[in-house]
Write an enzyme that holds these catalytic residues in place. Structure first.
Site, PDB file in Angstrom:
ATOM      1  N   GLY A 122       6.348  12.457  11.271  1.00  0.00           N
ATOM      2  CA  GLY A 122       4.980  12.183  11.695  1.00  0.00           C
ATOM      3  C   GLY A 122       4.023  13.327  11.480  1.00  0.00           C
ATOM      4  N   GLU A 124       4.046  15.418   9.020  1.00  0.00           N
ATOM      5  CA  GLU A 124       3.980  15.762   7.598  1.00  0.00           C
ATOM      6  C   GLU A 124       3.279  14.625   6.856  1.00  0.00           C
ATOM      7  OE1 GLU A 124       7.948  16.692   6.270  1.00  0.00           O
ATOM      8  OE2 GLU A 124       8.330  17.982   8.023  1.00  0.00           O
ATOM      9  N   GLU A 304       9.551  18.360  -1.193  1.00  0.00           N
ATOM     10  CA  GLU A 304       8.641  19.130  -0.338  1.00  0.00           C
ATOM     11  C   GLU A 304       7.454  19.535  -1.211  1.00  0.00           C
ATOM     12  OE1 GLU A 304       9.170  19.751   2.860  1.00  0.00           O
ATOM     13  OE2 GLU A 304      11.288  19.240   3.129  1.00  0.00           O
TER      14      GLU A 304
END
Length: 491
Positions: A122, A124, A304
């Protein structure tokens, strides 16, 4: 003890013996005796870290309602190459909307399928915004840009902008139940998530989605670092070290495609080449990418894409531009490389949902039940022996040299047996990957071993019963004779 009392005792002994036999482990890798599922080192628990997200940080990001509106607006604007559908709802009943992009979005085709998932955590949220940028770019550039046209016309792309709308609204990592969704999937080493009653609705939605669709590959978008992460995410002994899966070379290739296309990911000083094995970085258990590979035959990366978990909104266009070519090249690599084909039955000419494996790599990908098509990702620049198999048919294999271009390879399998009759066994799930699953690979031998053990125990107990009976019957007859002198026999 009389015979009438002996029989229940023997029955009880038999039941206890059968109950003590070993059962097949439900999770790949077996059960960790040190983890009882509630108090072990990887037991699910409420997350304690709740980072404070300020109003200033949130400003400029789409709310859940605004994101929902944007998804449906895209579906209307780009209806010729898309459809919008939901795979379920969150804990707080917010729909998990998916955009499918293809030149034939409502049809099944013998093409590879890819899924992007954003906002798993949540706090990110960058993936939500970047994925909407991707969808709009493909729509705007279809038939104008060669790469956009290649992707739209040769694959089915599924985009889930947010897996965790509740966590985003609450501004914390977990979902509304404060569970980390990237620790909630069944794990290959530990049974912590095997109890389906505790599985989160968002997790169940993803698992059902993977079973319904025939995904070739996928990626989830996260924030907090710049690196392309690949399986395995955990290790058998829980220690931090490089732990590669059977397709380690292929995953390194996929991760490198993303990293090298990125603005600066491959220049990382922390991660060589901008890629990392998950267990070498830090082990996690119950992760989504390992589950996809094992149970879906779906090659998933964890990307990422932002050094900051929740960057300022005015940085989002820059983050999108830094990741745009990486995302496009990763998608295009599914079409432009690897081994693709279909599996047919020689006697009927019809497609069959067989499986394909590469000799020396202990994993399989399944062909679809509709077209018998398969899509096997492998690292280029090597020679491979490709093996196609299907229950009821004789397997076939051939050697190929895979360079930078894709190889098209169909298989026509001959029915097994002298009579030439095709015997197809029903398949409960033609999409599941049985990678490195001993229980699934050898069910007959497991049951056969148990059957012989049952028979051995029963035989021993019967032998004891016969011996005991021989010793007790004479005494029992003498007892009956003496008692008959004292009272009449009931007939």
């Amino acid at each position: 003890m009389g015979i009438s009392h002996l029989q229940p005792v023997l029955l009880l002994l038999m039941l206890r013996a059968l109950a003590s036999l070993p059962t097949q482990a439900a999770a790949r890798g077996g059960h960790d005796p040190s983890d009882d599922g509630a108090h072990g080192p990887f037991s699910r628990k409420l997350l304690e870290d709740k980072p404070q997200i300020t109003e200033e940080m949130v400003r400029g990001y789409m709310s859940n309602t605004e994101l929902e509106t944007a998804v449906h607006a895209f579906g209307s604007r780009c209806s010729n190459i898309s459809r919008v559908y939901s795979i379920g709802k969150s804990v707080n009943h917010f729909p998990l909307w998916v955009i499918e992009i293809s030149d034939k979005p409502r049809q099944r085709e013998s093409e590879p399928a890819f899924k992007f998932i954003g906002n798993v955590h949540g706090d990110e949220p960058v993936g939500r915004e970047v994925l909407m940028h991707l969808a709009n770019w493909l729509c705007d550039n279809y038939l104008k840009d060669s790469l956009a046209t290649l992707i739209v016309e040769n694959m089915h792309l599924h985009i889930l902008p947010t897996m965790n709308p509740d966590g985003f609204a609450l501004r914390w990592r977990g979902n509304a139940n404060n569970i980390d969704l990237n620790r909630d999937f069944p794990d290959q080493f530990f049974p912590v998530n095997n109890d389906i009653d505790y599985r989160q609705p968002e997790t169940r939605a993803i698992m059902n989605w993977v079973k319904q669709e025939h995904f070739t590959a996928s990626a989830s978008l996260h924030g907090g670092a710049l690196v392309a992460n690949y399986p395995w995410d955990g290790t058998r002994d829980t220690s931090k070290h490089y732990y590669g899966c059977p397709d380690d070379k292929t995953f390194q290739h996929m991760a490198s495609v993303y990293s090298r296309s990125h603005y600066n990911m491959s220049l990382s000083k922390e991660f060589e080449g901008g890629i990392t094995n998950g267990a070498f970085w830090y082990p996690i258990y119950g992760g989504m990418q390992d589950w996809n590979y094992i149970h879906g035959g779906c090659f998933e990366l964890t990307l990422e894409i932002s050094d900051t978990k929740w960057p300022k909104a005015d940085e989002l266009p820059i983050i999108w531009e830094h990741n745009r070519m990486s995302m496009l090249n990763l998608l295009a690599s599914l079409i432009k490389s690897g081994v693709h084909g279909r599996i047919f039955a020689a006697d009927t000419g019809r497609p069959v949902p067989g499986s394909v494996m590469i000799k020396g790599i202990d994993s399989k990908v399944s062909a679809s039940s509709t077209f018998g098509d398969y899509h096997r990702i492998v690292a280029p620049g090597e020679t491979y022996e490709v093996v196609a198999s299907m229950r009821g048919f004789r397997q076939k294999s051939t050697r190929i040299r895979l360079e930078q271009e894709a190889v098209s390879l169909d298989f026509i399998l001959d029915p097994d047996g002298a009579d030439g009759q095709t015997k197809l066994l029903p398949r409960s799930n033609d999409r599941g990957c049985r990678c490195d699953n001993d229980n699934a690979a050898k069910p007959f031998h497991v049951h056969e071993a148990h059957l012989w053990l049952y028979l051995l125990i029963v035989s021993v107990l019967l032998a004891l019963y016969v011996v005991f009976k021989r010793k007790t019957v004479p005494r029992l007859l003498a007892y009956r004779h003496s008692s008959s002198l004292r009272r009449p026999v009931a007939v």
